[in-house]
Design an enzyme around this catalytic site. Structure first.
Site, PDB file in Angstrom:
ATOM      1  N   GLU A 195      -7.575   5.061  -4.456  1.00 43.99           N
ATOM      2  CA  GLU A 195      -6.439   5.609  -3.718  1.00 43.99           C
ATOM      3  C   GLU A 195      -5.160   5.491  -4.546  1.00 43.99           C
ATOM      4  OE1 GLU A 195      -7.122   5.518   0.987  1.00 43.99           O
ATOM      5  OE2 GLU A 195      -7.306   3.536   0.087  1.00 43.99           O
ATOM      6  N   ASP A 201       0.779  -1.247   0.000  1.00 44.15           N
ATOM      7  CA  ASP A 201       0.000   0.000   0.000  1.00 44.15           C
ATOM      8  C   ASP A 201       0.807   1.292   0.000  1.00 44.15           C
ATOM      9  OD1 ASP A 201      -1.893  -1.938   0.372  1.00 44.15           O
ATOM     10  OD2 ASP A 201      -2.698  -1.170   2.245  1.00 44.15           O
ATOM     11  N   GLU A 218      -7.691  -3.493  -3.822  1.00 40.87           N
ATOM     12  CA  GLU A 218      -9.086  -3.103  -3.655  1.00 40.87           C
ATOM     13  C   GLU A 218      -9.279  -1.619  -3.948  1.00 40.87           C
ATOM     14  OE1 GLU A 218     -10.123  -4.273   0.326  1.00 40.87           O
ATOM     15  OE2 GLU A 218      -8.886  -2.752   1.272  1.00 40.87           O
TER      16      GLU A 218
END
Length: 978
Positions: free
Chosen positions: A547, A468, A543
């Protein structure tokens, strides 16, 4: 992965993975700080100490991240977050790897070699009215190996942009394979034994002749290829051959007759292995597109002809394919049908870029009752950050929340609220960008073994799994981009730390040695991957595609706000490419990606082998769909490129949810507003809600109310500026542009509309008009709008000259401006090799070709520009902005070196060499800037006393002869006060 930090589902998932990792290889405990090793970067800094958790995995990987990388592999930092990363970053299987979903084939390494699978029917689980998944699961058709091979593990022997070379070695036999995205052929090199194919069942052999066998197994057609003078021997379910090289080609979904027609094409491609892949992109601002060329290098076997290869294109590629036509055959994949190109060495896509904005303009909320309502919401705001937790993700969310407040307050002239929020953003960023001895929180630490910059405290595996980084760091970069417009000094001080975050998460510079190239972005799949190791049976996953786009949009804005076109163009490339992929794979805009029985028009997560209407952290429909829309910002207009898709997705949400949303309503209404703003506004006005953690009621109202006036994104009209977009509403078309620089600019849309945008403002014109904002920072283009016509009366570019330098500059004017002590820090390139303080007329200097050699770091027949007799007090750092162009030639790069002889004694006291600038193959000047590119520095700067400055520019790579524009468009700013 954007989730509440105390969510019990998330906590259970983390605990489960931790337990599994302990069972399969052990965890690294949180280390205590050792000695302080702080690295200064401008005014900022990071540490190289171990200050928090480090990447977890199998014991060998924890001891050495390159434990499963061969010595002959590239020495550059190990890629993570890729479709094949689990080969090297072993977590659950400490010898081999879970399946590798390359598409159209999937692969599974084992002790005996590489398994190959082609699944055309999806397995669907769950309920169309709730959580559901579809997966094209690995089901082995055959295995390629070497007779006798029993390797203890698989390693990585090499990689290129979308290929990887798995390697097996048991001490007697060895195998090396090459597999890749979009490559239906896999290639093998065997030593110590015969080539071996082991079939999963009895085959249907439809071709058997010297050099190749055609067979059907597991419902798929394969062609096993050897050199033309070698034959396969079949025994039951095994094929062997005395060959050191062989290939396995998966044929497309065609009937027997068409299959037979493809045999020779695939045979030829199989005998020319792909040995390199590379994607090169260029942003064509005038056309509003990104052109990406996918290169496939092939090296034929001895005696074979090189006729190119076979490439299978994902739908986001085939939709924008330029200059080529697919063969007609297709492959089944989890992303939809893949088109086929045969005999190809490269292909190009031309992908539309629809633009981003700093924020929607206040066309409806700048006056009247709408303004009164928005002002009241801003008055009620309180803490603009409202930070939930102090880790990298939740700090980012808080920065995003405050940044939206800054943008809206600036448009409305609420300078006190704007500046207070800016102060909060500045304080948070400065804290995180400052490392000190013993500091273990709100600090970034560089791990040389992993080639990564990790923020501590991390969250959701950003530290322990390298997950991430694009999600987290995108918020920081976006906040810095906004701050840059209001505080250029902070940008100068801390901008290099921002660039480090960019380079870690998705570094755009192929010459970067600290981080892998485009860590999170898959250049062929067209989107990011979130998991650092990707070690799941379903492959890697992502997912929160939105972002990821927050990161891409942040690069566009940061690049524009700092004048760094390389960063801007990287952001545009990521943005345009991902927008095309996200619309197809997360939102199924064409209705062609998901299997019919799946029952959902959207997914919450994309997996290597499929997708799921689910998230890591929640089974609520609002969050499954909302996670791919937040944060809603001016970088998220792509979500509205298909208004019908937006409306259908929202309607589906209400059906699955059994009614309107009860959580994250603000996020979902803002998404709906991109397709039906009137309905979204009605819902907002009729329902109370609790804001999502990164949102405010003020921004929600601002977004929806202004979209209700603007309408939907006009995708048929694009601008020649990356920060502009058009909208179609009930009253007609509105054109919007944001100017984040300190100079006025003019934006032209493809329908001919011209919009003048003052420095630091957001402007709307057309059906609705608005102009607001008062930012004064950002780069000032050099020169200012028209300096060359009248440089003498008002030399605003050079603030340090005497008020009237022309009439009486000195009793006896010196021969040229390059010999004027104290004439000012800004110097222009003269076509005579001088560096005058005043810009002369525009011209060009042609650089000598690099001759196909690599001259990185060493001047090669450079163009030299020099100024002598300079006196000044040292104040800072060198900067330059050079207009360069390589025309339509590919693979070119120019490089610069700046040298200082401080006392004019003939000795260079300081030499600065800057990283080269890779030019694009589009005619027209590009801007090569110094920011973030200083690679070597010898000597120390001090005051100038009758000194000399030299700028050298040369061609570092390629065979062409690039040009450098002289005159007002190229500047060297010296770090001295005159």
């Amino acid at each position: 992965m954007s989730t509440p930090w105390n969510d019990p589902v998330r906590a259970r998932r983390t605990a489960a993975l931790a337990t599994l990792a302990i069972l399969t290889g052990g965890l690294v405990a949180t280390a205590t700080p050792a000695h302080a090793d702080v690295v200064d970067v401008g005014a900022g800094s990071y540490t190289t100490d171990t200050v928090g958790p480090t990447p977890q995995g199998c014991a060998a990987v924890e001891a050495d991240p390159r434990a499963f990388v061969t010595d002959d592999a590239p020495s550059t930092p190990l890629p993570t977050n890729d479709w094949w990363t689990s080969l090297a970053y072993k977590v659950f299987d400490c010898s081999f790897s879970p399946p590798l979903h390359a598409h159209p084939a999937s692969y599974l390494p084992s002790a005996g070699g590489l398994g190959i699978s082609y699944t055309t029917e999806a397995t669907v689980t769950g309920d169309p009215a709730g959580v559901s998944e579809y997966h094209y699961e690995y089901a082995e058709d055959l295995r390629a190996g070497v007779v006798g091979l029993d390797a203890p593990h698989v390693a990585v022997g090499g990689w290129t942009d979308w290929t990887v070379d798995p390697v097996w070695d048991d001490g007697e036999q060895s195998l090396r394979a090459t597999i890749g995205h979009g490559l239906p052929i896999s290639w093998f090199e065997a030593t110590g034994g015969d080539a071996l194919l082991t079939l999963a069942g009895s085959p249907d052999v439809w071709l058997d002749e010297p050099g190749r066998v055609g067979l059907s197994v597991g419902g798929a057609d394969y062609l096993a290829v050897l050199p033309s003078d070698v034959s396969w021997t079949t025994s039951g379910t095994s094929l062997t051959a005395p060959a050191a090289t062989f290939a396995v080609a998966l044929l497309p979904d065609v009937g027997p007759a068409e299959r037979d027609d493809l045999v020779q094409t695939y045979t030829d491609a199989a005998r020319s292995p792909v040995t390199g892949t590379r994607a090169d992109y260029a942003y064509d601002a005038g056309a509003g597109v990104v052109r990406t060329t996918y290169h496939l290098e092939t090296t034929p076997w001895p005696g074979a002809d090189d006729g190119g290869t076979v490439a299978a294109l994902y739908p986001h590629q085939s939709a924008y394919l330029t200059g080529a036509e697919a063969a007609g055959a297709t492959y089944t994949s989890p992303r939809g049908d893949m088109a086929v190109l045969t005999g190809t060495a490269q292909f190009t896509t031309t992908t539309p870029y629809t633009g981003v904005l700093t924020e929607l303009p206040a066309v409806a909320t700048s006056s009247g009752a709408e303004r009164d309502r928005l002002e009241a919401l801003l008055d009620q705001l309180g803490d603009p950050l409202d930070q939930q937790k102090a880790d990298t993700y939740w700090t980012g969310k808080a920065l995003g929340r405050a940044t939206r407040v800054v943008e809206i307050a600036d448009q409305l002239g609420r300078t006190a609220q704007r500046d207070a929020a800016l102060a909060d953003v500045r304080a948070v960023l400065t804290d995180w960008f400052t490392a000190t001895a013993g500091k273990t929180e709100q600090v970034f630490a560089y791990d040389d073994g992993w080639g990564t910059l990790v923020g501590h405290p991390g969250s959701y595996g950003s530290d322990t799994e390298l997950n991430d980084h694009h999600f987290h760091y995108g918020y920081y970069i976006a906040a810095a981009a906004t701050l840059a417009r209001f505080d250029p000094q902070w940008t100068a001080d801390y901008g290099e730390m921002v660039d480090l975050l960019i380079r870690d998460a998705n570094g755009y510079d192929r010459d970067e040695t600290r981080f892998p190239y485009l860590r999170d972005f898959d250049v062929y799949a067209g989107h990011d991957w979130a998991s650092g190791h990707g070690a799941f049976a379903a492959g890697n996953n992502q997912e929160s595609s939105s972002e990821g786009m927050n990161f891409a949009g942040a690069l566009v804005q940061w690049g524009e706000a700092t004048g760094d076109t390389a960063v801007r163009d990287a952001g545009v490339y990521l943005y345009a490419t991902q927008a095309a992929a996200i619309q197809r794979y997360w939102f199924d805009v064409d209705g062609a990606a998901y299997p019919g029985s799946f029952g959902h028009p959207v997914v919450g997560m994309v997996w290597g082998d499929g997708g799921s209407y689910a998230t890591w952290f929640s089974a609520e429909a609002e969050k499954i769909q909302g996670i791919n829309t937040l944060p809603i910002t001016g970088s998220h207009l792509y979500l509205g490129t298909s208004p019908a898709t937006v409306r259908a997705a929202y309607d589906h949400l209400e059906r699955v949810n059994g009614g309107p949303p009860t959580v994250w309503q603000d996020i979902l209404w803002q998404y709906l507003a991109l397709g039906d703003a009137d309905r979204a506004l009605s819902l907002l006005e009729s329902t109370s809600f609790t804001p999502e953690e990164g949102e405010t009621p003020a921004h929600t109202y601002h977004w929806i109310a202004n979209l209700a006036a603007l309408g939907t994104l006009a995708t048929d009209t694009r601008a020649d500026d990356p920060l502009a977009a058009a909208f179609d509403g009930d009253q007609g078309r509105t054109y919007v542009a944001s100017n984040v620089t300190a100079a006025d600019r003019t934006v032209t849309f493809s329908d001919g509309t011209v919009v003048d945008v003052p420095a630091g403002q957001v402007v709307a014109t057309g059906a609705h008009t608005f102009a607001g904002g008062d930012a004064t920072g950002g780069p000032t283009p050099s020169p200012t709008p028209e300096p060359s016509e009248e440089p003498t009366p008002e030399p605003s570019e050079d603030p340090s000259p005497t008020p009237d330098p022309t009439p009486e500059p000195s009793p006896e004017p010196s021969p040229g401006p390059s010999e004027e002590p104290g004439a000012g820090p800004v110097r222009y390139l003269g076509d005579d090799g001088s560096l005058p303080a005043l810009a002369g007329p525009e011209g060009t200097v042609q650089l000598t070709s690099a001759g196909g050699q690599n001259h990185d770091g060493t001047p090669h027949q450079p163009a030299v520009f020099e100024a002598a007799g300079l006196t000044g007090t040292h104040t800072g750092e060198t900067t330059f902005s050079l207009a360069v162009d390589a025309g339509d030639d590919v693979g070119q790069a120019v490089q610069a070196r700046v040298s200082y002889d401080l006392t004019g004694d003939g000795t260079w006291d300081r030499i600065e060499t800057y990283g080269y600038f890779a030019t694009d193959p589009v005619p027209g000047d590009e801007t090569y800037t110094s920011q973030g590119r200083l690679t070597t520095q010898d000597g120390t700067l001090g005051d100038l006393d009758d000194g000399t400055v030299r700028l050298e520019i040369w061609s570092a790579l390629g065979t062409a002869t690039p040009t450098v524009t002289t005159g007002p468009d190229s500047t060297l700013t010296l770090p001295f006060d005159g």
